[in-house]
Design an enzyme around this catalytic site. Structure first.
Site, PDB file in Angstrom:
ATOM      1  N   SER A  67       0.827  -1.210   0.000  1.00 63.15           N
ATOM      2  CA  SER A  67       0.000   0.000   0.000  1.00 63.15           C
ATOM      3  C   SER A  67       0.863   1.262   0.000  1.00 63.15           C
ATOM      4  O   SER A  67       2.005   1.241   0.454  1.00 63.15           O
ATOM      5  CB  SER A  67      -0.900   0.031   1.233  1.00 63.15           C
TER       6      SER A  67
HETATM    7  N1  SAH Z   1      -0.155  -4.885   4.178  1.00 58.89           N
HETATM    8  C1  SAH Z   1       0.443  -5.303   2.929  1.00 58.89           C
HETATM    9  C2  SAH Z   1      -0.477  -5.033   1.767  1.00 58.89           C
HETATM   10  C3  SAH Z   1      -0.557  -6.206   0.873  1.00 58.89           C
HETATM   11  S1  SAH Z   1      -1.883  -6.186  -0.294  1.00 58.89           S
HETATM   12  C4  SAH Z   1       1.813  -4.664   2.749  1.00 58.89           C
HETATM   13  O1  SAH Z   1       2.185  -3.792   3.538  1.00 58.89           O
HETATM   14  O2  SAH Z   1       2.533  -5.048   1.831  1.00 58.89           O
HETATM   15  C5  SAH Z   1      -3.101  -7.154   0.515  1.00 58.89           C
HETATM   16  C6  SAH Z   1      -2.722  -8.544   0.908  1.00 58.89           C
HETATM   17  O3  SAH Z   1      -3.897  -9.162   1.430  1.00 58.89           O
HETATM   18  C7  SAH Z   1      -2.246  -9.461  -0.229  1.00 58.89           C
HETATM   19  O4  SAH Z   1      -0.988  -9.963   0.077  1.00 58.89           O
HETATM   20  C8  SAH Z   1      -3.307 -10.554  -0.278  1.00 58.89           C
HETATM   21  O5  SAH Z   1      -2.793 -11.823  -0.612  1.00 58.89           O
HETATM   22  C9  SAH Z   1      -3.834 -10.542   1.133  1.00 58.89           C
HETATM   23  N2  SAH Z   1      -5.167 -11.132   1.313  1.00 58.89           N
HETATM   24  C10 SAH Z   1      -6.255 -11.026   0.516  1.00 58.89           C
HETATM   25  N3  SAH Z   1      -7.290 -11.732   1.011  1.00 58.89           N
HETATM   26  C11 SAH Z   1      -6.840 -12.303   2.173  1.00 58.89           C
HETATM   27  C12 SAH Z   1      -7.436 -13.175   3.147  1.00 58.89           C
HETATM   28  N4  SAH Z   1      -8.683 -13.604   3.049  1.00 58.89           N
HETATM   29  N5  SAH Z   1      -6.667 -13.561   4.199  1.00 58.89           N
HETATM   30  C13 SAH Z   1      -5.381 -13.147   4.328  1.00 58.89           C
HETATM   31  N6  SAH Z   1      -4.767 -12.341   3.435  1.00 58.89           N
HETATM   32  C14 SAH Z   1      -5.478 -11.923   2.365  1.00 58.89           C
END
Ligand code: SAH
Length: 217
Positions: A67
């Site tokens: 993000s």
């Molecule tokens: N906080 C992260 C943002 C990653 S984008 C950072 O700082 O890099 C969002 C993430 O949520 C992705 O890696 C995706 O795989 C994960 N995600 C999506 N649905 C999910 C679920 N049901 N349970 C766990 N993770 C999930």
């Protein structure tokens, strides 16, 4: 990984990022200090490292993104904007591990879940390398939270559910707060506060997140 050299040159770049966050309205000094501390360039591919402190989301493979700094700071500031201590926090969507690292600088106890195995593994490694020991990452579908560890004083979602989840907010302690994007094409950032009786919901600002998906892969 030679972190010292990179750290030297990026301290100034991170300071510029923090100055920009202030211009964008982030006021919580604890959050700004954490944003300054965490070396964001170590959470993206080397080829993207030069853009790591721009205010943009960046690809982290598997169609996922880290993000943008503003939204990370904004969501954590919202979690902290309360009189009561926020000790235990759950993040759904570890991704690169960047936001988990920032959370770890702000809160004593952080849990984070990730459904994509290689991201789970990589984020665990980098957090370990940075000697961040107060984050527990689990390889799990976090859409129903982490009932075995609940209740949480804060829950932060890094992926957008199409609708507000009732199960998740039940894992908040009384006085706890949840910050999350909700929606499909059009998404909004919401703040949910658990009160002695019931929940208060506020719709805050338009956002753009990857979708929350079900199951582990
Ligand atoms: N906080 C992260 C943002 C990653 S984008 C950072 O700082 O890099 C969002 C993430 O949520 C992705 O890696 C995706 O795989 C994960 N995600 C999506 N649905 C999910 C679920 N049901 N349970 C766990 N993770 C999930």
């Amino acid at each position: 990984m030679n972190m010292r050299g990179i750290g030297m040159t990026s301290a100034r770049t991170r300071q510029r990022m923090v100055d920009r966050l202030r211009d964008q309205g982030i006021v919580d000094e604890i959050v700004l200090a954490a944003m300054y501390e965490v070396p964001r360039h170590l959470f993206v591919d080397e080829a993207l490292a030069s853009r790591a402190y721009d205010d943009v989301s960046l690809p982290i493979n598997y169609e996922q993104t880290i993000s943008q700094p503003y939204i990370v700071a904004r969501m954590i500031e919202l979690l902290r904007d309360t009189e009561r201590p926020v000790r235990r926090v759950l993040e759904i969507g570890t991704g690169s591990g960047y936001q988990a690292a920032v959370l770890a600088h702000v809160f004593p106890e952080v849990y984070s879940t990730e459904r994509i195995e290689p991201l789970y593994e990589r984020s665990g490694k980098i957090l370990h390398k940075l000697e961040i020991n107060n984050v527990t990452v689990s390889y799990a579908d976090g859409s129903a939270g982490l009932p075995e560890v609940a209740p949480f004083d804060g829950i932060i979602m890094a992926a957008a559910a199409p609708a507000m989840s009732a199960a998740l907010r039940e894992q908040l302690s009384v006085g706890g707060r949840m910050v999350l994007p909700v929606g499909r094409q059009e998404q909004w950032l919401y703040l949910v506060e658990r009160e002695a009786q019931g929940f208060r919901e506020s719709r805050l600002e338009p956002v753009k997140f990857v979708p929350l998906l079900m199951g582990k892969v």
